[in-house]
Design an enzyme around this catalytic site. Structure first.
Site, PDB file in Angstrom:
ATOM      1  N   ILE A  40       0.949  -1.271   0.043  1.00 50.08           N
ATOM      2  CA  ILE A  40       0.038   0.091   0.011  1.00 50.08           C
ATOM      3  C   ILE A  40       0.741   1.005  -0.198  1.00 50.08           C
ATOM      4  O   ILE A  40       1.596   1.447   1.074  1.00 50.08           O
ATOM      5  CB  ILE A  40      -0.862  -0.015   1.389  1.00 50.08           C
ATOM      6  CG1 ILE A  40      -1.681  -1.328   1.212  1.00 50.08           C
ATOM      7  CG2 ILE A  40      -1.913   1.330   1.283  1.00 50.08           C
ATOM      8  CD1 ILE A  40      -2.565  -1.506   2.636  1.00 50.08           C
ATOM      9  N   GLU A  41       0.849   1.741  -1.132  1.00 47.54           N
ATOM     10  CA  GLU A  41       1.970   2.979  -1.179  1.00 47.54           C
ATOM     11  C   GLU A  41       1.105   4.335  -0.848  1.00 47.54           C
ATOM     12  O   GLU A  41      -0.101   4.474  -0.677  1.00 47.54           O
ATOM     13  CB  GLU A  41       2.375   3.201  -2.695  1.00 47.54           C
ATOM     14  CG  GLU A  41       3.160   1.946  -3.096  1.00 47.54           C
ATOM     15  CD  GLU A  41       3.829   2.003  -4.417  1.00 47.54           C
ATOM     16  OE1 GLU A  41       3.423   2.908  -5.416  1.00 47.54           O
ATOM     17  OE2 GLU A  41       4.652   1.249  -4.612  1.00 47.54           O
ATOM     18  N   GLU A  75       4.508  -7.940   2.807  1.00 45.76           N
ATOM     19  CA  GLU A  75       4.758  -8.824   3.993  1.00 45.76           C
ATOM     20  C   GLU A  75       4.391  -8.521   5.378  1.00 45.76           C
ATOM     21  O   GLU A  75       4.034  -8.903   5.924  1.00 45.76           O
ATOM     22  CB  GLU A  75       6.273  -9.015   3.654  1.00 45.76           C
ATOM     23  CG  GLU A  75       6.866  -9.669   2.493  1.00 45.76           C
ATOM     24  CD  GLU A  75       7.191  -8.683   1.352  1.00 45.76           C
ATOM     25  OE1 GLU A  75       6.546  -7.597   1.172  1.00 45.76           O
ATOM     26  OE2 GLU A  75       8.191  -8.909   0.656  1.00 45.76           O
TER      27      GLU A  75
HETATM   28  N1  THU Z   1       7.510  -4.281  -1.965  1.00 44.70           N
HETATM   29  C1  THU Z   1       6.780  -5.258  -1.285  1.00 44.70           C
HETATM   30  O1  THU Z   1       5.650  -4.980  -1.246  1.00 44.70           O
HETATM   31  N2  THU Z   1       7.456  -6.226  -0.885  1.00 44.70           N
HETATM   32  C2  THU Z   1       8.822  -6.604  -1.283  1.00 44.70           C
HETATM   33  O2  THU Z   1       9.037  -7.665  -1.156  1.00 44.70           O
HETATM   34  C3  THU Z   1       9.429  -5.601  -2.027  1.00 44.70           C
HETATM   35  C4  THU Z   1       8.798  -4.266  -2.620  1.00 44.70           C
HETATM   36  C5  THU Z   1       6.861  -2.972  -2.642  1.00 44.70           C
HETATM   37  C6  THU Z   1       7.017  -1.665  -2.054  1.00 44.70           C
HETATM   38  C7  THU Z   1       6.655  -0.601  -3.049  1.00 44.70           C
HETATM   39  O3  THU Z   1       5.271  -0.516  -2.902  1.00 44.70           O
HETATM   40  C8  THU Z   1       6.896  -1.399  -4.388  1.00 44.70           C
HETATM   41  O4  THU Z   1       6.976  -2.578  -3.855  1.00 44.70           O
HETATM   42  C9  THU Z   1       8.425  -0.847  -5.141  1.00 44.70           C
HETATM   43  O5  THU Z   1       9.199  -1.045  -4.134  1.00 44.70           O
END
Ligand code: THU
Length: 135
Positions: free
Chosen positions: A43-44, A55
């Site tokens: 969730i950004e 995770e």
């Molecule tokens: N991200 C994850 O959710 N899990 C990972 O293992 C690697 C990165 C997400 C964070 C961000 O929203 C996007 O991937 C790019 O970094």
């Protein structure tokens, strides 16, 4: 529960990813020792550093539901390479879920099996802080 079930659950969670800035969609499925499944997606946030990874979403959902014992986590993305949890997630998973199995997948659905302690050796953890043996 089979790893294939975890894979499909993580894929369904990935559909919920809110990632308009990176367009990198991630899903995770976390299994408790008792066999209960918790899923999460990334969730950004427009304030980028407040983004949470799939995770940690799954883990925090589980912990907030009262779970304390975990068995494995499976992670999916659309990347050709095996997805690998970021450093922050390694610390949080290692600290709160222990030395669980971590199943990394690639865009073809292939699986690679790791232990948390392989991904984060010599981890910092609660043993450094806790003086009360009951905690
Ligand atoms: N991200 C994850 O959710 N899990 C990972 O293992 C690697 C990165 C997400 C964070 C961000 O929203 C996007 O991937 C790019 O970094």
């Amino acid at each position: 529960m089979q790893n294939n079930d975890l894979y499909h659950a993580a894929k369904a969670a990935q559909e919920k990813s809110f990632s308009p800035y990176s367009n990198f969609r991630v899903g995770a499925a976390l299994l408790t020792k008792a066999g209960k499944l918790y899923t999460g997606c990334n969730i950004e946030n427009s304030s980028f550093s407040l983004t949470i990874c799939a995770e940690r979403t799954a883990l925090f959902k589980a912990i907030s539901a009262g779970e304390t014992e975990f068995s494995k986590i499976l992670i999916v993305s659309d990347a050709d390479d095996f997805i690998s949890p970021c450093g922050a997630c390694r610390q949080v998973l290692s600290d709160l879920a222990g030395d669980i199995d971590v199943i990394l997948t690639d865009s073809r659905g292939e699986m690679q099996h790791k232990k948390m302690s392989e991904l984060l050796p010599f981890a910092f953890g609660r043993s450094y802080l806790i003086k009360n043996p009951n905690v």
